[in-house]
Design a protein around this motif. Structure first.
Motif, PDB file in Angstrom:
ATOM      1  N   CYS A  32       0.822  -1.213   0.000  1.00  0.00           N
ATOM      2  CA  CYS A  32       0.000   0.000   0.000  1.00  0.00           C
ATOM      3  C   CYS A  32       0.855   1.262   0.000  1.00  0.00           C
ATOM      4  O   CYS A  32       0.319   2.369  -0.118  1.00  0.00           O
ATOM      5  CB  CYS A  32      -0.919   0.017   1.215  1.00  0.00           C
ATOM      6  SG  CYS A  32      -2.132  -1.330   1.228  1.00  0.00           S
ATOM      7  N   THR A  48      -5.947   0.534   3.070  1.00  0.00           N
ATOM      8  CA  THR A  48      -5.162   0.550   4.298  1.00  0.00           C
ATOM      9  C   THR A  48      -5.419  -0.752   5.047  1.00  0.00           C
ATOM     10  O   THR A  48      -6.346  -1.490   4.747  1.00  0.00           O
ATOM     11  CB  THR A  48      -5.545   1.737   5.201  1.00  0.00           C
ATOM     12  OG1 THR A  48      -6.938   1.637   5.524  1.00  0.00           O
ATOM     13  CG2 THR A  48      -5.258   3.060   4.527  1.00  0.00           C
ATOM     14  N   CYS A  60      -2.232  -5.058   3.175  1.00  0.00           N
ATOM     15  CA  CYS A  60      -1.113  -4.335   2.579  1.00  0.00           C
ATOM     16  C   CYS A  60       0.158  -5.172   2.526  1.00  0.00           C
ATOM     17  O   CYS A  60       0.968  -5.031   1.610  1.00  0.00           O
ATOM     18  CB  CYS A  60      -0.847  -3.039   3.352  1.00  0.00           C
ATOM     19  SG  CYS A  60      -2.148  -1.791   3.157  1.00  0.00           S
TER      20      CYS A  60
END
Length: 284
Positions: free
Chosen positions: A88, A133, A138
Motif C-alpha cells: 500500500c 489501508t 497491505c
C-alpha cells in the motif's frame, strides 16, 4: 524477494456432445489450445525478468477475451528495496512495463529469451490507487499478472513442472498440511533443486498469507512461484524469505484471496485460473 541479475514453459450425438464440453484440464478454454507440456517454454515456473529483476511465474490465467497471463509477485515489479513489503506504500513500475520470459538464467547470464509480455495488473498499484489501508492486506496481497504477447501464446502450457496440476483453486492450507512448489531462481546452478515439498506452518496476516517450510526453501529469485496443496490445488505464491517461525521458511500469499481481489479490481473481465493439462502427482 526478487533477484537482480544482468538482463540479457458411442453414437454420433454423444461424440458431438463430448466435443462441445470443456476438457477437465481447462474448463475455461477450448481443447487443444495449449502447447504440449514437454515442448512449452512458458509454463508455471518460468523465469521472468522485469527491468533486470528476476522472479518465477506461478500459474497461468486467462480472461473472457481469451488473453493469456502468467502470475508472479507484485513486488517483482517494485522499485524499492528487496525488504519493502508494504504494497500500500512501496512504489511499483507502471502497468504496461515490459517483462521477459526466460529459461536457463544464472547469476552470471540472462538465459534464453522464450517470450515477452507486459505487466497487466499489480495488487500494489491497485491498492495504492484505491487508498487501501490495513496491515494484513497491505503486507499479504502480493500478486501481479503479466499478459503474454499474442505471438507467444502458442508457447504456453499451464501445467506445473514436475508436480502436474494445478487441479483447481483452494484457500490457505492449515498448519501441517503438505505443500509443493517449483522455484526457478537463477541462483540455483541446476533445476534438480527446483521441485520443493514441505508443510504449511499456518496462516499469517489475517489469512492473506501463510508460512511454509520446504526442502529446499525458496530463495531470492523464487518470488512469485506457485504453491500447491496435497491435492494439487493452487493455494499460493511465494512472497518472502522468513526467519520466523523457522529460518529458511517462506511467506506465501494466499492465492484465492489475491485472485478474488484481482477479479474485483483489475478490470480484467472473466479472469480465472487455468488448470494444468497433466494430472497432479505428489510423487511423480
Amino acid at each position: 524477494m526478487q533477484l537482480r541479475t544482468p538482463a540479457s514453459l458411442v453414437a454420433t450425438a454423444s461424440l458431438v456432445l463430448a466435443a462441445l464440453l470443456p476438457t477437465p484440464a481447462d474448463a475455461g478454454s477450448r481443447a487443444g489450445r495449449w502447447a504440449a507440456p514437454e515442448q512449452a517454454p512458458i509454463t508455471p515456473g518460468v523465469q521472468m525478468f522485469t527491468r533486470g529483476a528476476q522472479c518465477t511465474g506461478n500459474f497461468v490465467f486467462t480472461d473472457a477475451a481469451r488473453r493469456v497471463y502468467v502470475g508472479y509477485a507484485a513486488h517483482c515489479a517494485g522499485t524499492g528495496e528487496a525488504t519493502d513489503i508494504n504494497g500500500c506504500r512501496n512504489p511499483s513500475l507502471p502497468l504496461g512495463t515490459k517483462v521477459r520470459f526466460a529459461s536457463g538464467a544464472t547469476a552470471a547470464t540472462g538465459g534464453t529469451t522464450v517470450g515477452r509480455g507486459r505487466l497487466a495488473y499489480s495488487s500494489w498499484e491497485t491498492m495504492q490507487a484505491l487508498g487501501t489501508t490495513g496491515h494484513h492486506i497491505c503486507h499479504g496481497n502480493d500478486f501481479a499478472l503479466v499478459r503474454v504477447g499474442r505471438k507467444h501464446e502458442d508457447k504456453v502450457n499451464p501445467t506445473v513442472p514436475f508436480w502436474g496440476g494445478p487441479t483447481g483453486l483452494a484457500g490457505a492450507p492449515g498448519a501441517g498440511r503438505q505443500v509443493h512448489s517449483w522455484g526457478e531462481s537463477s541462483l540455483r546452478p541446476t533445476t534438480v533443486l527446483s521441485p520443493k515439498t514441505g508443510v504449511s506452518l499456518g496462516t499469517t496476516y489475517g489469512g492473506w498469507a501463510f508460512d511454509a517450510y520446504t526442502a529446499t526453501p525458496g530463495v531470492p529469485g523464487d518470488s512469485g512461484s506457485g504453491v500447491l496443496d496435497d491435492r494439487g490445488r493452487a493455494v499460493g505464491s511465494v512472497s518472502t524469505v522468513a526467519v520466523a517461525p523457522f529460518a529458511g521458511s517462506n511467506g506465501v500469499g494466499t492465492l484465492k484471496r489475491e485472485l478474488a481481489f484481482a477479479q474485483r479490481w483489475s478490470g480484467i473481465r472473466g479472469l480465472r485460473l487455468v488448470r494444468g493439462t497433466e494430472p497432479f502427482a505428489a510423487v511423480p
